[in-house]
Design a protein around this motif. Structure first.
Motif, PDB file in Angstrom:
ATOM      1  N   GLU A  17      -9.749 142.589  41.608  1.00 43.55           N
ATOM      2  CA  GLU A  17      -9.727 141.132  41.493  1.00 43.55           C
ATOM      3  C   GLU A  17     -10.883 140.620  40.650  1.00 43.55           C
ATOM      4  O   GLU A  17     -10.750 139.647  39.933  1.00 43.55           O
ATOM      5  N   GLN A  18     -12.032 141.268  40.713  1.00 44.62           N
ATOM      6  CA  GLN A  18     -13.186 140.811  39.965  1.00 44.62           C
ATOM      7  C   GLN A  18     -12.995 140.972  38.466  1.00 44.62           C
ATOM      8  O   GLN A  18     -13.566 140.237  37.688  1.00 44.62           O
ATOM      9  N   LEU A  22     -10.732 134.263  36.117  1.00 43.46           N
ATOM     10  CA  LEU A  22     -10.380 133.195  37.048  1.00 43.46           C
ATOM     11  C   LEU A  22      -9.499 132.181  36.338  1.00 43.46           C
ATOM     12  O   LEU A  22      -9.812 131.730  35.232  1.00 43.46           O
ATOM     13  N   LYS A  23      -8.405 131.823  36.969  1.00 43.60           N
ATOM     14  CA  LYS A  23      -7.479 130.847  36.394  1.00 43.60           C
ATOM     15  C   LYS A  23      -7.928 129.449  36.799  1.00 43.60           C
ATOM     16  O   LYS A  23      -8.429 129.253  37.908  1.00 43.60           O
ATOM     17  N   PRO A  24      -7.735 128.462  35.933  1.00 43.21           N
ATOM     18  CA  PRO A  24      -8.140 127.085  36.256  1.00 43.21           C
ATOM     19  C   PRO A  24      -7.494 126.558  37.535  1.00 43.21           C
ATOM     20  O   PRO A  24      -8.126 125.805  38.272  1.00 43.21           O
ATOM     21  N   CYS A  26      -6.981 128.081  40.206  1.00 49.18           N
ATOM     22  CA  CYS A  26      -7.576 128.695  41.400  1.00 49.18           C
ATOM     23  C   CYS A  26      -9.072 128.404  41.533  1.00 49.18           C
ATOM     24  O   CYS A  26      -9.686 128.765  42.531  1.00 49.18           O
ATOM     25  N   ALA A  27      -9.647 127.781  40.524  1.00 49.37           N
ATOM     26  CA  ALA A  27     -11.086 127.515  40.532  1.00 49.37           C
ATOM     27  C   ALA A  27     -11.388 126.251  41.339  1.00 49.37           C
ATOM     28  O   ALA A  27     -10.605 125.307  41.357  1.00 49.37           O
ATOM     29  N   CYS A  28     -12.510 126.252  42.004  1.00 50.00           N
ATOM     30  CA  CYS A  28     -13.022 125.080  42.730  1.00 50.00           C
ATOM     31  C   CYS A  28     -12.005 124.483  43.705  1.00 50.00           C
ATOM     32  O   CYS A  28     -11.707 123.281  43.656  1.00 50.00           O
ATOM     33  N   PRO A  29     -11.474 125.263  44.625  1.00 44.28           N
ATOM     34  CA  PRO A  29     -10.457 124.723  45.534  1.00 44.28           C
ATOM     35  C   PRO A  29     -10.965 123.597  46.428  1.00 44.28           C
ATOM     36  O   PRO A  29     -10.195 122.703  46.790  1.00 44.28           O
ATOM     37  N   GLU A  30     -12.271 123.610  46.757  1.00 49.02           N
ATOM     38  CA  GLU A  30     -12.805 122.566  47.639  1.00 49.02           C
ATOM     39  C   GLU A  30     -12.774 121.207  46.947  1.00 49.02           C
ATOM     40  O   GLU A  30     -12.295 120.227  47.518  1.00 49.02           O
ATOM     41  N   THR A  31     -13.279 121.145  45.723  1.00 44.97           N
ATOM     42  CA  THR A  31     -13.307 119.858  45.022  1.00 44.97           C
ATOM     43  C   THR A  31     -11.907 119.446  44.585  1.00 44.97           C
ATOM     44  O   THR A  31     -11.590 118.257  44.557  1.00 44.97           O
ATOM     45  N   HIS A  54     -15.231 117.554  40.361  1.00 45.52           N
ATOM     46  CA  HIS A  54     -14.356 118.698  40.108  1.00 45.52           C
ATOM     47  C   HIS A  54     -14.560 119.222  38.685  1.00 45.52           C
ATOM     48  O   HIS A  54     -14.632 120.433  38.465  1.00 45.52           O
ATOM     49  N   LYS A  55     -14.683 118.319  37.745  1.00 40.25           N
ATOM     50  CA  LYS A  55     -14.942 118.732  36.358  1.00 40.25           C
ATOM     51  C   LYS A  55     -16.270 119.484  36.256  1.00 40.25           C
ATOM     52  O   LYS A  55     -16.363 120.497  35.561  1.00 40.25           O
ATOM     53  N   ASP A  56     -17.290 118.986  36.944  1.00 41.56           N
ATOM     54  CA  ASP A  56     -18.601 119.660  36.943  1.00 41.56           C
ATOM     55  C   ASP A  56     -18.485 121.069  37.506  1.00 41.56           C
ATOM     56  O   ASP A  56     -19.080 122.015  36.987  1.00 41.56           O
ATOM     57  N   CYS A  57     -17.728 121.208  38.580  1.00 41.57           N
ATOM     58  CA  CYS A  57     -17.527 122.523  39.193  1.00 41.57           C
ATOM     59  C   CYS A  57     -16.826 123.456  38.207  1.00 41.57           C
ATOM     60  O   CYS A  57     -17.210 124.619  38.049  1.00 41.57           O
ATOM     61  N   MET A  58     -15.803 122.967  37.553  1.00 41.77           N
ATOM     62  CA  MET A  58     -15.068 123.774  36.578  1.00 41.77           C
ATOM     63  C   MET A  58     -15.965 124.196  35.419  1.00 41.77           C
ATOM     64  O   MET A  58     -15.946 125.348  34.999  1.00 41.77           O
TER      65      MET A  58
END
Length: 65
Positions: A17-18, A22-24, A26-31, A54-58
């Motif tokens: 998996e590593q 990372l697909k967009p 699946c990224a930052c699920p919390e925000t 969310h944008k900042d996290c991405m």
């Protein structure tokens, strides 16, 4: 003995998996979850802070937004 086998399989799965990027989606699920709920309930105009968070996290994960 099955515990050792299960641990080996988990380690192998984590290594695989590593290597995958990372697909967009699946990224930052919390925000993403909080942002989406806000947009649905209040509308995009009322959720600009959550959208920017969310944008900042991405961006922190390397996505160009």
């Amino acid at each position: 003995m099955s515990t050792l086998s299960a641990a080996s399989v988990e380690s192998a799965a984590e290594g695989t998996e590593q290597k995958k990027p990372l697909k967009p989606c699946c990224a930052c699920p919390e925000t993403k979850k909080v942002r989406d709920a806000c947009i649905i309930e209040k509308g995009e105009e009322q959720c600009t802070q959550l959208i920017e968070a969310h944008k900042d996290c991405m961006r922190a994960l390397g996505f160009k937004i």
